[in-house]
Design a protein around this motif. Structure first.
Motif, mmCIF file in Angstrom:
data_model
loop_
_atom_site.group_PDB
_atom_site.id
_atom_site.type_symbol
_atom_site.label_atom_id
_atom_site.label_comp_id
_atom_site.label_asym_id
_atom_site.label_seq_id
_atom_site.Cartn_x
_atom_site.Cartn_y
_atom_site.Cartn_z
ATOM 1 N N LEU A 115 35.649 7.199 47.252
ATOM 2 C CA LEU A 115 35.100 7.705 46.679
ATOM 3 C C LEU A 115 34.615 8.188 48.166
ATOM 4 N N TYR A 116 35.618 8.750 49.054
ATOM 5 C CA TYR A 116 35.371 8.859 50.550
ATOM 6 C C TYR A 116 34.673 10.583 50.866
ATOM 7 N N SER A 117 35.429 11.309 50.536
ATOM 8 C CA SER A 117 35.844 12.464 51.631
ATOM 9 C C SER A 117 34.625 13.292 50.803
ATOM 10 N N GLU A 118 33.283 13.998 51.688
ATOM 11 C CA GLU A 118 32.943 14.760 51.004
ATOM 12 C C GLU A 118 33.212 16.477 51.819
ATOM 13 N N PRO A 119 32.115 17.655 51.285
ATOM 14 C CA PRO A 119 31.929 18.693 51.942
ATOM 15 C C PRO A 119 32.469 18.570 53.202
ATOM 16 N N GLY A 120 31.407 18.036 53.866
ATOM 17 C CA GLY A 120 31.069 17.793 55.609
ATOM 18 C C GLY A 120 31.940 17.122 56.101
ATOM 19 N N ALA A 121 32.451 16.091 55.377
ATOM 20 C CA ALA A 121 33.455 15.154 55.961
ATOM 21 C C ALA A 121 34.481 14.819 55.822
ATOM 22 N N GLY A 122 35.652 15.139 56.035
ATOM 23 C CA GLY A 122 37.155 14.894 55.393
ATOM 24 C C GLY A 122 37.639 14.053 57.263
ATOM 25 N N SER A 123 38.974 14.751 57.317
ATOM 26 C CA SER A 123 38.861 14.069 58.778
ATOM 27 C C SER A 123 37.611 13.359 59.683
ATOM 28 N N ASP A 124 36.791 13.561 59.831
ATOM 29 C CA ASP A 124 35.677 13.654 59.882
ATOM 30 C C ASP A 124 34.988 12.415 59.349
ATOM 31 N N LEU A 125 35.592 11.767 59.111
ATOM 32 C CA LEU A 125 34.889 10.641 58.005
ATOM 33 C C LEU A 125 33.654 10.112 58.355
ATOM 34 N N ALA A 126 32.802 9.806 59.016
ATOM 35 C CA ALA A 126 31.772 9.092 59.769
ATOM 36 C C ALA A 126 30.923 10.227 59.418
ATOM 37 N N SER A 127 30.774 11.161 59.340
ATOM 38 C CA SER A 127 29.590 12.342 59.463
ATOM 39 C C SER A 127 29.304 12.284 58.455
ATOM 40 N N ARG A 162 25.916 5.795 53.604
ATOM 41 C CA ARG A 162 24.930 6.154 55.076
ATOM 42 C C ARG A 162 23.642 5.123 54.355
ATOM 43 N N THR A 163 23.725 3.978 55.131
ATOM 44 C CA THR A 163 22.852 3.000 54.823
ATOM 45 C C THR A 163 21.354 3.661 55.667
ATOM 46 N N ASN A 164 21.940 3.883 56.857
ATOM 47 C CA ASN A 164 21.114 3.785 58.650
ATOM 48 C C ASN A 164 20.862 4.623 59.280
ATOM 49 N N VAL A 165 20.113 5.984 58.846
ATOM 50 C CA VAL A 165 20.633 7.194 59.955
ATOM 51 C C VAL A 165 19.827 6.875 61.262
ATOM 52 N N ASP A 166 19.545 6.038 62.264
ATOM 53 C CA ASP A 166 18.874 5.291 63.346
ATOM 54 C C ASP A 166 20.206 4.885 64.194
ATOM 55 N N VAL A 167 20.720 5.060 63.792
ATOM 56 C CA VAL A 167 21.669 4.437 64.715
ATOM 57 C C VAL A 167 23.195 5.548 64.404
ATOM 58 N N PRO A 168 24.179 6.039 65.240
ATOM 59 C CA PRO A 168 24.914 5.735 65.321
ATOM 60 C C PRO A 168 26.061 5.973 64.323
ATOM 61 N N LYS A 169 26.693 7.490 64.259
ATOM 62 C CA LYS A 169 26.882 7.872 62.776
ATOM 63 C C LYS A 169 27.953 6.727 62.180
ATOM 64 N N HIS A 170 28.792 5.887 63.157
ATOM 65 C CA HIS A 170 29.770 4.789 62.555
ATOM 66 C C HIS A 170 28.888 3.058 62.439
ATOM 67 N N GLU A 358 47.694 15.759 61.286
ATOM 68 C CA GLU A 358 47.145 15.773 62.360
ATOM 69 C C GLU A 358 46.657 14.243 62.826
ATOM 70 N N ILE A 359 45.656 13.602 61.678
ATOM 71 C CA ILE A 359 44.829 12.158 62.246
ATOM 72 C C ILE A 359 45.659 11.347 62.674
ATOM 73 N N GLN A 360 47.136 11.126 61.678
ATOM 74 C CA GLN A 360 48.146 10.801 61.798
ATOM 75 C C GLN A 360 48.819 10.408 63.241
ATOM 76 N N ARG A 361 49.251 11.939 63.168
ATOM 77 C CA ARG A 361 49.034 11.756 64.996
ATOM 78 C C ARG A 361 48.626 11.394 65.420
ATOM 79 N N ARG A 373 42.550 8.174 74.345
ATOM 80 C CA ARG A 373 41.426 8.334 72.660
ATOM 81 C C ARG A 373 40.695 9.907 73.524
ATOM 82 N N GLU A 374 40.539 10.654 72.103
ATOM 83 C CA GLU A 374 40.389 12.505 72.144
ATOM 84 C C GLU A 374 38.812 11.877 72.716
ATOM 85 N N PRO A 375 38.345 13.770 73.092
ATOM 86 C CA PRO A 375 36.956 13.458 73.332
ATOM 87 C C PRO A 375 36.570 12.825 72.648
ATOM 88 N N SER A 376 34.953 13.125 72.951
ATOM 89 C CA SER A 376 33.971 12.501 71.379
ATOM 90 C C SER A 376 32.530 12.842 71.503
#
Ligand SMILES: Cc1cc2nc3c(=O)[nH]c(=O)nc-3n(C[C@H](O)[C@H](O)[C@H](O)COP(=O)(O)OP(=O)(O)OC[C@H]3O[C@@H](n4cnc5c(N)ncnc54)[C@H](O)[C@@H]3O)c2cc1C
Length: 397
Positions: A115-127, A162-170, A358-361, A373-376
Motif C-alpha cells: 500500500l504505497y502509491s496514491e492518486p497524488g503520490a507515485g514517483s513522488d511517493l513522499a507526497s 502520514r503520521t505528522n504533518v508539521d515536519v517536511p514530507k519525508h 525515468e525514476i530508475q535512471r 541531485r534533482e532540484p527539489s
C-alpha cells in the motif's frame, strides 16, 4: 552442496507437477507451493532459521534458482510478501513483528499487498496523504491507495502513511501493517488492458492498526519505505518477483511454428533477446555476490530492474512481430495467440510497477554514478504548508 542439489532435484521432480495438477484457484495453488517449499527447507534459503529460513548461503539460493528456472513451476501470487516484505521485516521489523509475520508469510498463509502509491503520490511517493492518527493503543488510518497489486486477495498490507504533518514530507511518514480483512477497507478492482484485474483501488476509512504493528519508529518510516523499494527492485531485477519477460524458448517456438527462423531480422532480434538474458543473469550474479558479502540491496538494483524491463518490452515486441496481426485479431481461446496478446498488453506495465524507468535512471544517476541531485523546492517545507498537504484525505470510494 551436492547433497543439497540432490534434494532440490528430487523436490523439483515431484512437487511442482503435483501442485500444478490441483484443481484449485491460483492463490490457493500459490499458497500450497510456498508451504511445500517451506516444508522442504527451500524457502528463504539464505536466511537464518530463526527467521523461518533454511540457514544456508546465497550460493545455495543461486543453485536452487538455476535448477528451478529449468522447470515449469506454479505461478507465485505471494511475491510481494516474499520478495519485499520478508527481507524488510527481517532487517527492520523487531522481534515481535518477526515472530508474528515471517513464518506465515513464507508458508503462503498470509498474502501481502503493498500500500504505497496514491492518486497524488507515485514517483513522488513522499507526497502521500493517507493519514494515521494515534488513538490510545491504535492508529486510525484514512485515505486512498491505488494500483495496489493483489489487494483483492490480500490478507495483509504493508503501508506507508502520514503520521505528522508539521515536519517536511519525508520525515512524518510511518510504515505499518494493515489487516486487509477488517471493516473500513474497501477494495475496488481496476481492469487493465490485458483484461485482467490485477491491481486495485483501496479506500481506507478509519481503519484500525495496533501500535504494535508499526514497523520501525513512528515518523521515521521513509528510510524503511526506501529499503523495501530496494528489495522490490532487487526482486524484480533478479526475476524472483514481478512479471516475467516472454521467454527466449517461447519466441523460438513461435518463430519455428511460422517458418521464420531463417528470417534475418527475426534472427537478429532473437540473438538480442538471448544476449540480454545472459546480461540479466550476470546482473543477478552480481546482486547475489553482494548479498553474499553481506551488503544489502542498494540502488544498483535499479540497473537490474531497468534492464529486465527493456528485455521484457523488446521480447514482447518481437513476439508481436513473429505472430503478426493474429496476436491481436486471432481467435480467443487459442493458447498460442492469447499468450502473445497478453504479453504485448502486459509488457508496458514493467516500465511503471516498482518505479518508472525515468525514476530508475534518476536513482542510478544520483546514487550509483554520483551525479548532482534533482532540484527539489519542497524538501524542507512542513507538509501542512505544501499544496498537497492542505487536502483532507477521504477514505470513501
Ligand atoms: C503493473 C503495476 C503494478 C503496480 N503495483 C503496485 C503496488 O502493488 N503497490 C503500489 O503501491 N503501487 C503499485 N504500482 C504503481 C507504481 O508504483 C506507480 O505507477 C509508479 O510509481 C509511477 O507513479 P504514477 O503512476 O503516479 O506516475 P507519475 O509519478 O505521475 O509519473 C508520470 C510520468 O512522469 C515521469 N516522472 C515523474 N517524476 C519524474 C522525475 N522526477 N523525473 C523524471 N520523470 C519523472 C514518470 O516516469 C512517468 O513517466 C503498480 C503499477 C503498475 C503499472
Amino acid at each position: 552442496m551436492r547433497e543439497f542439489e540432490a534434494h532440490v532435484r528430487r523436490f523439483l521432480d515431484r512437487v511442482p507437477a503435483e501442485i500444478l495438477a490441483l484443481e484449485v484457484d491460483d492463490v490457493t495453488r500459490s499458497a500450497r507451493w510456498h508451504r511445500a517449499l517451506h516444508e522442504a527447507g527451500l524457502a528463504a534459503i539464505a536466511y537464518p532459521r530463526r527467521f523461518g529460513g533454511a540457514g544456508l548461503t546465497p550460493a545455495h539460493q543461486e543453485l536452487f534458482d538455476r535448477l528451478a528456472s529449468q522447470r515449469r513451476l506454479p505461478v507465485s501470487r505471494h511475491g510481494i510478501g516474499i520478495g519485499m516484505v520478508y527481507p524488510t521485516l527481517v532487517e527492520h521489523g523487531g522481534d515481535e513483528l518477526r515472530r508474528k509475520y515471517l513464518v506465515p508469510l513464507l508458508r503462503g498463509e498470509d498474502l501481502w499487498c503493498q500500500l504505497y502509491s496514491e492518486p497524488g503520490a507515485g514517483s513522488d511517493l513522499a507526497s502521500l496523504q493517507t493519514r494515521a492518527v494515534r488513538d490510545g493503543d491504535v492508529f486510525r488510518v484514512t485515505g486512498q491507495k491505488v494500483w495496489t497489486s493483489g489487494a483483492a486477495e490480500a490478507d495483509l498490507g504493508i503501508a506507508i502513511v502520514r503520521t505528522n504533518v508539521d515536519v517536511p514530507k519525508h520525515r512524518g511518514i510511518t510504515m505499518m501493517v494493515i489487516d486487509m480483512r477488517q471493516p473500513g477497507v474497501t477494495v475496488r478492482p481496476l481492469r487493465q488492458m490485458t483484461g485482467v484485474s490485477e491491481f486495485n483501488e483501496v479506500f481506507l476509512d478509519e481503519v484500525v492498526v495496533p501500535v504494535s504493528d508499526v514497523v520501525g519508529d513512528v515518523d521515521r518510516g521513509w528510510r524503511l519505505a526506501v529499503a523495501l523499494l530496494h528489495n522490490e527492485r532487487r526482486s524484480l531485477g533478479t526475476g524472483r518477483g514481478g512479471r516475467q519477460p516472454a521467454s527466449f524458448e517461447w519466441l523460438v517456438e513461435a518463430a519455428r511454428d511460422r517458418g521464420l527462423t531463417g528470417d534475418r531480422l527475426i534472427r537478429q532480434e532473437l540473438a538480442w533477446v538471448h544476449s540480454a538474458n545472459l546480461i540479466l543473469s550476470w546482473l543477478k550474479a552480481r546482486s547475489e555476490a553482494s548479498a553474499e558479502a553481506g551488503r544489502g540491496p542498494g540502488p544498483e538494483g535499479s540497473v537490474g530492474k531497468l534492464w529486465r524491463t527493456r528485455l521484457g518490452r523488446r521480447a514482447a515486441a518481437l513476439g508481436g512481430r513473429i505472430v503478426g496481426s493474429a496476436a491481436i485479431a486471432g481467435p480467443a481461446g487459442d493458447g498460442g495467440v492469447d499468450r502473445w496478446a497478453y504479453v504485448m498488453c502486459d509488457a508496458p506495465g514493467m516500465s511503471l510497477g516498482g518505479g518508472t524507468d525515468e525514476i530508475q535512471r534518476n536513482t542510478i544517476g544520483e546514487k550509483v554514478l554520483g551525479l548532482p541531485r534533482e532540484p527539489s523546492v519542497d524538501r524542507e517545507v512542513p507538509f501542512r504548508d505544501l499544496l498537497t498537504g492542505k487536502h483532507t484525505p477521504t477514505g470513501t470510494p
